[in-house]
Design an enzyme around this catalytic site. Structure first.
Site, PDB file in Angstrom:
ATOM      1  N   GLY A  58       2.957  52.279 -12.382  1.00  0.00           N
ATOM      2  CA  GLY A  58       2.423  50.965 -12.712  1.00  0.00           C
ATOM      3  C   GLY A  58       3.441  49.847 -12.760  1.00  0.00           C
ATOM      4  CD  GLU A 113       4.800  51.505 -19.393  1.00  0.00           C
ATOM      5  OE1 GLU A 113       4.591  51.306 -18.198  1.00  0.00           O
ATOM      6  OE2 GLU A 113       4.558  52.580 -19.952  1.00  0.00           O
ATOM      7  CG  ASP A 114       2.014  49.732 -16.376  1.00  0.00           C
ATOM      8  OD1 ASP A 114       2.320  50.152 -17.510  1.00  0.00           O
ATOM      9  OD2 ASP A 114       1.375  50.433 -15.561  1.00  0.00           O
ATOM     10  CG  ASP A 117      -4.371  51.241 -24.406  1.00  0.00           C
ATOM     11  OD1 ASP A 117      -4.719  50.669 -25.450  1.00  0.00           O
ATOM     12  OD2 ASP A 117      -5.160  51.915 -23.722  1.00  0.00           O
ATOM     13  CE  LYS A 145      -5.613  47.735 -22.058  1.00  0.00           C
ATOM     14  NZ  LYS A 145      -6.508  48.853 -21.729  1.00  0.00           N
ATOM     15  CB  VAL A 167      -6.627  44.956 -17.032  1.00  0.00           C
ATOM     16  CG1 VAL A 167      -7.388  44.157 -18.081  1.00  0.00           C
ATOM     17  CG2 VAL A 167      -5.330  45.514 -17.613  1.00  0.00           C
ATOM     18  CG  ASP A 173      -3.890  53.498 -11.117  1.00  0.00           C
ATOM     19  OD1 ASP A 173      -3.340  53.367 -12.235  1.00  0.00           O
ATOM     20  OD2 ASP A 173      -4.367  54.568 -10.723  1.00  0.00           O
ATOM     21  NE  ARG A 179      -0.700  52.798  -8.381  1.00  0.00           N
ATOM     22  CZ  ARG A 179      -0.630  53.235  -9.647  1.00  0.00           C
ATOM     23  NH1 ARG A 179      -0.302  52.411 -10.607  1.00  0.00           N
ATOM     24  NH2 ARG A 179      -0.886  54.502  -9.927  1.00  0.00           N
TER      25      ARG A 179
END
Ligand code: 5GP
Length: 193
Positions: A58, A113-114, A117, A145, A167, A173, A179
């Site tokens: 990600g 990091e993408d 969560d 998040k 998302v 993805d 992506r």
């Protein structure tokens, strides 16, 4: 070129609009924010070499953009971990699928990091890299998040706080797709429920 004549650079959330609920962050907003984050990181790491550790898959987009917006001396390495299966919920177990090739002993590590969560993946990675003797371990994440705000993991650099929706886009993805969207959008619930 796609069959309909569009170039890859033209691909954006409009092309998959039927799959998406709404765009939450546009490509322009992301690139502006990345530049601000890079400036902050450069200033914080002034005089120190930084090792950027991207979390595959990600983080490829944010790693690529953030590293090129930075002016500090830096090196890059990658880890692949798995906490999600093929779906939209964390499995709760982190496994290393691909480890670093760099020795992090005495290095200043910035995990890229993408999205954060639950924070499970990051707290595992931070502890893991500290345990290898890194001089420092910090985290830059493009999205966060609400659940992550209550976890112990300290994310020093955040792109955007977003609602608690699943998302896609900008590296994120769903079953391997989306992506390459430049915008980040909430995936339509009809795609997985
Ligand atoms: P955490 O361990 O913080 O719960 O989850 C982190 C990882 O879960 C992220 O690196 C990402 O791969 C995945 N993830 C969490 N939320 C989302 C989301 O909304 N969309 C996508 N595509 N992946 C997510």
């Amino acid at each position: 070129m796609f069959n309909n004549g569009t170039r890859l650079a033209d691909v954006d959330a409009n092309y998959v609009a039927a799959d998406l609920d709404r765009v939450i962050t546009t490509a322009d907003e992301i690139s502006d924010r990345v530049i601000e984050m890079a400036a902050q990181i450069d200033s914080d790491y002034a005089g120190r070499d930084v090792l950027l550790v991207g979390v595959l898959n990600g983080a490829v987009m944010v790693m690529s953009d953030l590293s090129r917006a930075m002016q500090s001396h830096l090196t890059m390495d990658w880890m692949a971990v798995s906490s999600y299966g093929a779906g939209t919920k964390s499995s709760g177990v982190v496994r290393i699928l691909k480890d670093l090739t760099t020795d992090v002993l005495d290095r200043h590590v910035l995990i890229v990091e993408d999205i954060v969560d639950t924070g499970l993946t990051l707290s595992y990675l931070v502890e893991n890299l500290k345990g290898r003797g890194a001089a420092s371990v910090e985290v830059a994440a493009m999205f966060r998040k609400p659940a992550a705000l209550t976890t112990a993991v300290d994310v020093k650099y955040i792109g955007f706080d977003i609602p608690n929706d699943f998302v896609v886009g900008y590296g994120l993805d769903f079953n391997g797709r989306y992506r390459n969207l430049r915008d980040v959008a909430v995936l339509g619930k009809h795609m997985y429920s």
